[in-house]
Design an enzyme around this catalytic site. Sequence first.
Site, PDB file in Angstrom:
ATOM      1  CB  SER A  63     -30.192 -40.423  15.096  1.00 41.93           C
ATOM      2  OG  SER A  63     -30.569 -39.811  13.913  1.00 41.93           O
ATOM      3  CE  LYS A  66     -31.223 -36.799  14.083  1.00 40.74           C
ATOM      4  NZ  LYS A  66     -32.142 -37.599  13.249  1.00 40.74           N
ATOM      5  CE1 TYR A 240     -33.817 -42.765  13.034  1.00 40.67           C
ATOM      6  CE2 TYR A 240     -33.514 -45.083  13.478  1.00 40.67           C
ATOM      7  CZ  TYR A 240     -32.993 -43.821  13.346  1.00 40.67           C
ATOM      8  OH  TYR A 240     -31.678 -43.610  13.540  1.00 40.67           O
TER       9      TYR A 240
HETATM   10  N1  GLU Z   1     -26.695 -38.273  10.203  1.00 40.20           N
HETATM   11  C1  GLU Z   1     -27.760 -39.159   9.869  1.00 40.20           C
HETATM   12  C2  GLU Z   1     -28.734 -38.499   8.903  1.00 40.20           C
HETATM   13  O1  GLU Z   1     -29.014 -37.356   9.035  1.00 40.20           O
HETATM   14  C3  GLU Z   1     -28.436 -39.582  11.116  1.00 40.20           C
HETATM   15  C4  GLU Z   1     -29.468 -40.606  10.846  1.00 40.20           C
HETATM   16  C5  GLU Z   1     -29.810 -41.447  12.037  1.00 40.20           C
HETATM   17  O2  GLU Z   1     -28.966 -41.940  12.768  1.00 40.20           O
HETATM   18  O3  GLU Z   1     -31.015 -41.603  12.205  1.00 40.20           O
HETATM   19  O4  GLU Z   1     -29.222 -39.097   7.999  1.00 40.20           O
END
Ligand code: GLU
Length: 304
Positions: A63, A66, A240
Amino acid sequence: MDYQQLIEEVYREVQAENLKGKVADYIPEIATVDPNQFGIALVDLKGNLYGVGDYLTPFSIQSISKVHTLTMVFHRFNSKLWSRVNVEPSGNPFNSIAQLEYENGIPRNPFINAGALVITDALCSKFENPLEQISAFINEIAGCDCVRINQAVMNSEKNNAARNTALAYFLKSYNNFENSIEEVLDVYFSHCAMEMSCVELAKTFSFLANDGYSIYANREILSESHARRVNALMLTCGFYDEAGEFAYKVGLPGKSGVGGGVAAVMPHKFSIAVWSPELNEKGNSVKSIRALELLTDKLAFSLF
Ligand code: GLU
Protein backbone atom coordinates in the site's frame (compact mmCIF):
# COMPACT_ATOMS: atom_id res chain seq x y z
CA MET A 1 21.98 15.41 15.02
CA ASP A 2 23.90 12.19 14.36
CA TYR A 3 21.27 10.25 12.41
CA GLN A 4 23.35 7.08 12.13
CA GLN A 5 23.76 6.88 15.88
CA LEU A 6 20.09 7.67 16.38
CA ILE A 7 18.75 4.90 14.15
CA GLU A 8 21.26 2.38 15.54
CA GLU A 9 20.06 3.17 19.04
CA VAL A 10 16.42 2.83 17.98
CA TYR A 11 17.20 -0.43 16.19
CA ARG A 12 18.89 -1.94 19.26
CA GLU A 13 16.13 -0.90 21.63
CA VAL A 14 13.36 -2.27 19.41
CA GLN A 15 15.22 -5.58 18.94
CA ALA A 16 15.61 -5.90 22.71
CA GLU A 17 11.84 -5.57 23.20
CA ASN A 18 11.28 -8.75 21.21
CA LEU A 19 7.90 -7.59 19.85
CA LYS A 20 5.70 -10.11 18.11
CA GLY A 21 3.02 -9.86 15.46
CA LYS A 22 1.74 -11.85 12.51
CA VAL A 23 2.90 -11.79 8.90
CA ALA A 24 0.05 -10.95 6.49
CA ASP A 25 -1.20 -14.21 5.04
CA TYR A 26 -4.14 -13.17 2.86
CA ILE A 27 -1.57 -12.75 0.07
CA PRO A 28 0.06 -16.21 0.42
CA GLU A 29 3.32 -15.24 -1.28
CA ILE A 30 3.91 -12.47 1.28
CA ALA A 31 3.52 -14.98 4.10
CA THR A 32 6.69 -16.74 2.90
CA VAL A 33 9.11 -13.96 3.97
CA ASP A 34 11.43 -14.40 6.94
CA PRO A 35 9.49 -12.61 9.73
CA ASN A 36 12.61 -11.68 11.71
CA GLN A 37 13.92 -9.12 9.25
CA PHE A 38 14.12 -5.52 10.37
CA GLY A 39 15.73 -2.52 8.71
CA ILE A 40 15.76 1.27 8.94
CA ALA A 41 17.01 3.78 6.36
CA LEU A 42 17.00 7.55 6.70
CA VAL A 43 17.78 10.03 3.94
CA ASP A 44 18.37 13.70 4.68
CA LEU A 45 17.67 16.52 2.26
CA LYS A 46 21.30 16.70 1.16
CA GLY A 47 21.06 13.08 0.06
CA ASN A 48 23.12 11.62 2.94
CA LEU A 49 22.07 8.03 3.58
CA TYR A 50 21.95 6.26 6.93
CA GLY A 51 20.97 2.64 7.43
CA VAL A 52 20.87 -0.18 9.93
CA GLY A 53 19.79 -3.83 9.92
CA ASP A 54 18.18 -5.22 6.76
CA TYR A 55 17.92 -1.81 5.15
CA LEU A 56 19.25 -3.01 1.80
CA THR A 57 16.91 -5.99 1.46
CA PRO A 58 14.01 -5.51 -1.01
CA PHE A 59 10.51 -6.11 0.34
CA SER A 60 6.95 -5.81 -0.94
CA ILE A 61 5.90 -2.18 -0.54
CA GLN A 62 2.18 -2.94 -1.06
CA SER A 63 0.00 0.00 0.00
CA ILE A 64 2.91 2.41 0.30
CA SER A 65 2.75 2.57 -3.52
CA LYS A 66 -0.60 4.34 -3.11
CA VAL A 67 1.33 7.50 -2.20
CA HIS A 68 3.26 7.30 -5.47
CA THR A 69 0.15 6.75 -7.58
CA LEU A 70 -1.71 9.53 -5.79
CA THR A 71 1.19 11.91 -6.46
CA MET A 72 1.00 11.11 -10.18
CA VAL A 73 -2.60 12.30 -10.45
CA PHE A 74 -2.66 14.87 -7.67
CA HIS A 75 -2.83 17.97 -9.83
CA ARG A 76 -6.00 16.56 -11.37
CA PHE A 77 -7.69 16.65 -8.00
CA ASN A 78 -8.52 20.31 -8.48
CA SER A 79 -11.15 19.32 -10.92
CA LYS A 80 -12.85 16.00 -11.33
CA LEU A 81 -11.06 13.65 -9.00
CA TRP A 82 -12.15 15.35 -5.79
CA SER A 83 -15.71 14.41 -6.58
CA ARG A 84 -14.63 10.76 -6.84
CA VAL A 85 -12.59 10.39 -3.61
CA ASN A 86 -12.83 12.12 -0.24
CA VAL A 87 -10.10 13.14 2.20
CA GLU A 88 -11.43 11.90 5.52
CA PRO A 89 -9.93 9.20 7.73
CA SER A 90 -11.98 6.04 7.36
CA GLY A 91 -11.86 4.60 10.88
CA ASN A 92 -12.59 1.30 9.16
CA PRO A 93 -10.43 -1.55 7.86
CA PHE A 94 -8.64 -0.75 4.59
CA ASN A 95 -10.76 -3.14 2.57
CA SER A 96 -14.17 -2.33 4.03
CA ILE A 97 -17.14 -2.63 1.71
CA ALA A 98 -19.83 -1.49 4.16
CA GLN A 99 -18.60 2.09 4.27
CA LEU A 100 -18.46 2.31 0.50
CA GLU A 101 -22.10 1.32 0.26
CA TYR A 102 -23.52 3.78 2.75
CA GLU A 103 -21.39 6.56 1.28
CA ASN A 104 -22.70 5.92 -2.24
CA GLY A 105 -19.54 4.64 -3.85
CA ILE A 106 -17.28 7.58 -2.92
CA PRO A 107 -14.29 6.19 -0.99
CA ARG A 108 -13.32 8.01 2.20
CA ASN A 109 -9.74 8.68 1.08
CA PRO A 110 -7.17 7.67 -1.57
CA PHE A 111 -5.31 5.28 0.76
CA ILE A 112 -8.02 2.75 1.58
CA ASN A 113 -8.30 0.13 -1.13
CA ALA A 114 -11.46 1.54 -2.73
CA GLY A 115 -9.87 5.00 -2.96
CA ALA A 116 -6.62 3.62 -4.33
CA LEU A 117 -8.57 1.71 -6.98
CA VAL A 118 -10.16 4.99 -8.10
CA ILE A 119 -6.68 6.53 -8.35
CA THR A 120 -5.36 3.57 -10.35
CA ASP A 121 -8.44 3.82 -12.57
CA ALA A 122 -7.61 7.51 -13.16
CA LEU A 123 -4.06 6.51 -14.13
CA CYS A 124 -5.46 3.93 -16.56
CA SER A 125 -7.57 6.68 -18.16
CA LYS A 126 -4.60 9.01 -18.38
CA PHE A 127 -1.88 6.69 -19.69
CA GLU A 128 -1.69 4.17 -22.50
CA ASN A 129 0.65 2.04 -20.43
CA PRO A 130 0.06 3.01 -16.79
CA LEU A 131 2.34 0.42 -15.22
CA GLU A 132 5.33 1.57 -17.26
CA GLN A 133 4.57 5.16 -16.27
CA ILE A 134 4.33 4.28 -12.58
CA SER A 135 7.66 2.43 -12.67
CA ALA A 136 9.34 5.24 -14.60
CA PHE A 137 7.98 7.83 -12.18
CA ILE A 138 9.21 5.97 -9.10
CA ASN A 139 12.62 5.36 -10.65
CA GLU A 140 12.87 9.05 -11.44
CA ILE A 141 12.03 10.28 -7.93
CA ALA A 142 14.38 7.72 -6.36
CA GLY A 143 17.15 8.59 -8.80
CA CYS A 144 17.81 4.93 -9.54
CA ASP A 145 16.60 1.98 -11.50
CA CYS A 146 15.08 0.36 -8.46
CA VAL A 147 11.50 -0.62 -9.23
CA ARG A 148 11.02 -4.36 -9.49
CA ILE A 149 7.61 -5.95 -9.71
CA ASN A 150 7.55 -9.31 -7.99
CA GLN A 151 5.41 -11.37 -10.36
CA ALA A 152 4.86 -14.16 -7.84
CA VAL A 153 3.40 -11.67 -5.34
CA MET A 154 1.31 -10.07 -8.07
CA ASN A 155 -0.11 -13.46 -9.14
CA SER A 156 -0.64 -14.51 -5.55
CA GLU A 157 -2.78 -11.45 -4.89
CA LYS A 158 -4.57 -11.82 -8.21
CA ASN A 159 -5.53 -15.37 -7.27
CA ASN A 160 -6.92 -14.14 -3.96
CA ALA A 161 -8.66 -11.06 -5.25
CA ALA A 162 -12.28 -11.55 -4.23
CA ARG A 163 -12.44 -8.55 -1.92
CA ASN A 164 -10.68 -6.04 -4.19
CA THR A 165 -12.69 -7.29 -7.17
CA ALA A 166 -15.89 -6.77 -5.18
CA LEU A 167 -14.79 -3.22 -4.29
CA ALA A 168 -14.11 -2.48 -7.96
CA TYR A 169 -17.54 -3.76 -9.03
CA PHE A 170 -19.12 -1.72 -6.28
CA LEU A 171 -17.38 1.42 -7.53
CA LYS A 172 -18.51 0.60 -11.05
CA SER A 173 -22.11 0.21 -9.90
CA TYR A 174 -21.91 3.81 -8.62
CA ASN A 175 -20.38 4.97 -11.92
CA ASN A 176 -17.14 5.72 -10.13
CA PHE A 177 -14.97 3.57 -12.38
CA GLU A 178 -13.99 4.35 -15.96
CA ASN A 179 -11.96 1.40 -17.22
CA SER A 180 -12.18 -2.35 -17.37
CA ILE A 181 -12.11 -3.86 -13.90
CA GLU A 182 -9.60 -6.51 -14.89
CA GLU A 183 -7.20 -3.98 -16.39
CA VAL A 184 -7.31 -1.69 -13.35
CA LEU A 185 -6.92 -4.56 -10.89
CA ASP A 186 -3.90 -5.86 -12.81
CA VAL A 187 -2.22 -2.47 -12.60
CA TYR A 188 -3.20 -2.11 -8.93
CA PHE A 189 -1.86 -5.54 -7.91
CA SER A 190 1.31 -4.89 -9.89
CA HIS A 191 2.09 -1.55 -8.26
CA CYS A 192 1.37 -3.11 -4.85
CA ALA A 193 3.77 -5.95 -5.75
CA MET A 194 6.70 -3.59 -6.29
CA GLU A 195 9.74 -4.38 -4.22
CA MET A 196 12.22 -1.89 -2.84
CA SER A 197 14.74 -1.71 -0.05
CA CYS A 198 14.34 0.75 2.83
CA VAL A 199 16.94 3.05 1.24
CA GLU A 200 15.21 3.09 -2.11
CA LEU A 201 11.82 3.64 -0.52
CA ALA A 202 13.09 6.47 1.70
CA LYS A 203 14.51 8.14 -1.41
CA THR A 204 11.13 7.98 -3.16
CA PHE A 205 9.59 9.89 -0.23
CA SER A 206 12.32 12.54 -0.10
CA PHE A 207 10.39 15.10 -2.18
CA LEU A 208 7.58 15.05 0.39
CA ALA A 209 10.04 16.17 3.07
CA ASN A 210 11.29 18.87 0.71
CA ASP A 211 8.20 20.90 -0.23
CA GLY A 212 7.63 18.78 -3.32
CA TYR A 213 11.10 19.14 -4.86
CA SER A 214 13.06 15.95 -5.58
CA ILE A 215 16.82 16.18 -5.17
CA TYR A 216 17.08 12.94 -7.16
CA ALA A 217 14.97 13.99 -10.12
CA ASN A 218 16.19 17.60 -9.89
CA ARG A 219 12.70 18.95 -10.38
CA GLU A 220 9.52 19.89 -8.59
CA ILE A 221 7.35 16.77 -8.37
CA LEU A 222 4.50 18.53 -6.58
CA SER A 223 3.96 22.18 -5.80
CA GLU A 224 4.64 23.15 -2.20
CA SER A 225 0.92 23.36 -1.43
CA HIS A 226 0.17 19.99 -3.03
CA ALA A 227 3.05 18.35 -1.14
CA ARG A 228 1.61 19.75 2.06
CA ARG A 229 -1.74 18.20 1.23
CA VAL A 230 -0.31 14.77 0.49
CA ASN A 231 1.45 14.96 3.86
CA ALA A 232 -1.80 15.95 5.55
CA LEU A 233 -3.51 12.95 3.97
CA MET A 234 -0.74 10.63 5.13
CA LEU A 235 -0.96 11.98 8.66
CA THR A 236 -4.72 11.50 8.85
CA CYS A 237 -5.22 8.43 6.65
CA GLY A 238 -1.87 6.66 6.20
CA PHE A 239 -2.23 3.89 8.79
CA TYR A 240 -5.54 2.18 8.17
CA ASP A 241 -7.79 2.54 11.19
CA GLU A 242 -4.79 3.19 13.41
CA ALA A 243 -4.02 6.60 11.87
CA GLY A 244 -5.08 8.51 14.97
CA GLU A 245 -2.90 6.40 17.20
CA PHE A 246 0.09 6.77 14.89
CA ALA A 247 -0.34 10.56 14.80
CA TYR A 248 -0.61 10.54 18.59
CA LYS A 249 2.40 8.32 19.21
CA VAL A 250 4.69 9.27 16.33
CA GLY A 251 3.32 12.45 14.81
CA LEU A 252 4.80 12.10 11.33
CA PRO A 253 3.04 11.89 7.96
CA GLY A 254 3.57 8.37 6.68
CA LYS A 255 2.14 5.34 4.94
CA SER A 256 2.29 1.69 5.83
CA GLY A 257 1.81 -1.47 3.82
CA VAL A 258 0.91 -5.06 4.67
CA GLY A 259 4.41 -6.12 3.59
CA GLY A 260 5.54 -4.59 6.91
CA GLY A 261 7.01 -1.38 5.53
CA VAL A 262 6.39 2.15 6.72
CA ALA A 263 7.63 5.26 4.92
CA ALA A 264 7.42 8.62 6.68
CA VAL A 265 8.73 12.15 6.42
CA MET A 266 9.91 14.83 8.80
CA PRO A 267 9.21 17.91 6.69
CA HIS A 268 12.32 20.00 5.93
CA LYS A 269 14.57 17.39 7.55
CA PHE A 270 14.45 13.84 6.21
CA SER A 271 12.49 10.89 4.89
CA ILE A 272 12.68 7.48 6.53
CA ALA A 273 11.64 3.92 5.71
CA VAL A 274 11.36 1.12 8.25
CA TRP A 275 10.54 -2.47 7.48
CA SER A 276 9.74 -5.58 9.49
CA PRO A 277 7.13 -8.11 8.28
CA GLU A 278 5.18 -8.92 11.47
CA LEU A 279 1.97 -6.87 11.74
CA ASN A 280 -0.37 -5.91 14.56
CA GLU A 281 -4.11 -6.59 14.30
CA LYS A 282 -4.66 -3.30 12.43
CA GLY A 283 -2.22 -4.36 9.70
CA ASN A 284 0.72 -2.14 10.67
CA SER A 285 4.23 -3.46 11.27
CA VAL A 286 4.79 -3.87 15.00
CA LYS A 287 8.52 -3.12 14.95
CA SER A 288 8.32 -0.35 12.36
CA ILE A 289 5.72 1.57 14.35
CA ARG A 290 7.65 1.12 17.58
CA ALA A 291 10.88 2.25 15.88
CA LEU A 292 9.28 5.46 14.63
CA GLU A 293 7.78 6.12 18.04
CA LEU A 294 11.19 5.79 19.71
CA LEU A 295 12.80 7.86 16.97
CA THR A 296 10.51 10.84 17.37
CA ASP A 297 10.81 10.59 21.16
CA LYS A 298 14.59 10.83 20.88
CA LEU A 299 14.63 13.64 18.32
CA ALA A 300 15.06 17.10 19.67
CA PHE A 301 12.43 18.42 17.26
CA SER A 302 9.05 17.31 15.96
CA LEU A 303 6.33 18.21 13.51
CA PHE A 304 4.34 19.79 16.29
N1 GLU B 1 -2.39 -5.09 -2.25
C1 GLU B 1 -2.92 -5.05 -0.93
C2 GLU B 1 -4.44 -5.13 -0.96
O1 GLU B 1 -5.05 -4.54 -1.79
C3 GLU B 1 -2.45 -3.82 -0.26
C4 GLU B 1 -2.86 -3.80 1.16
C5 GLU B 1 -2.01 -2.91 2.02
O2 GLU B 1 -0.79 -2.91 1.97
O3 GLU B 1 -2.66 -2.18 2.77
O4 GLU B 1 -5.05 -5.77 -0.16
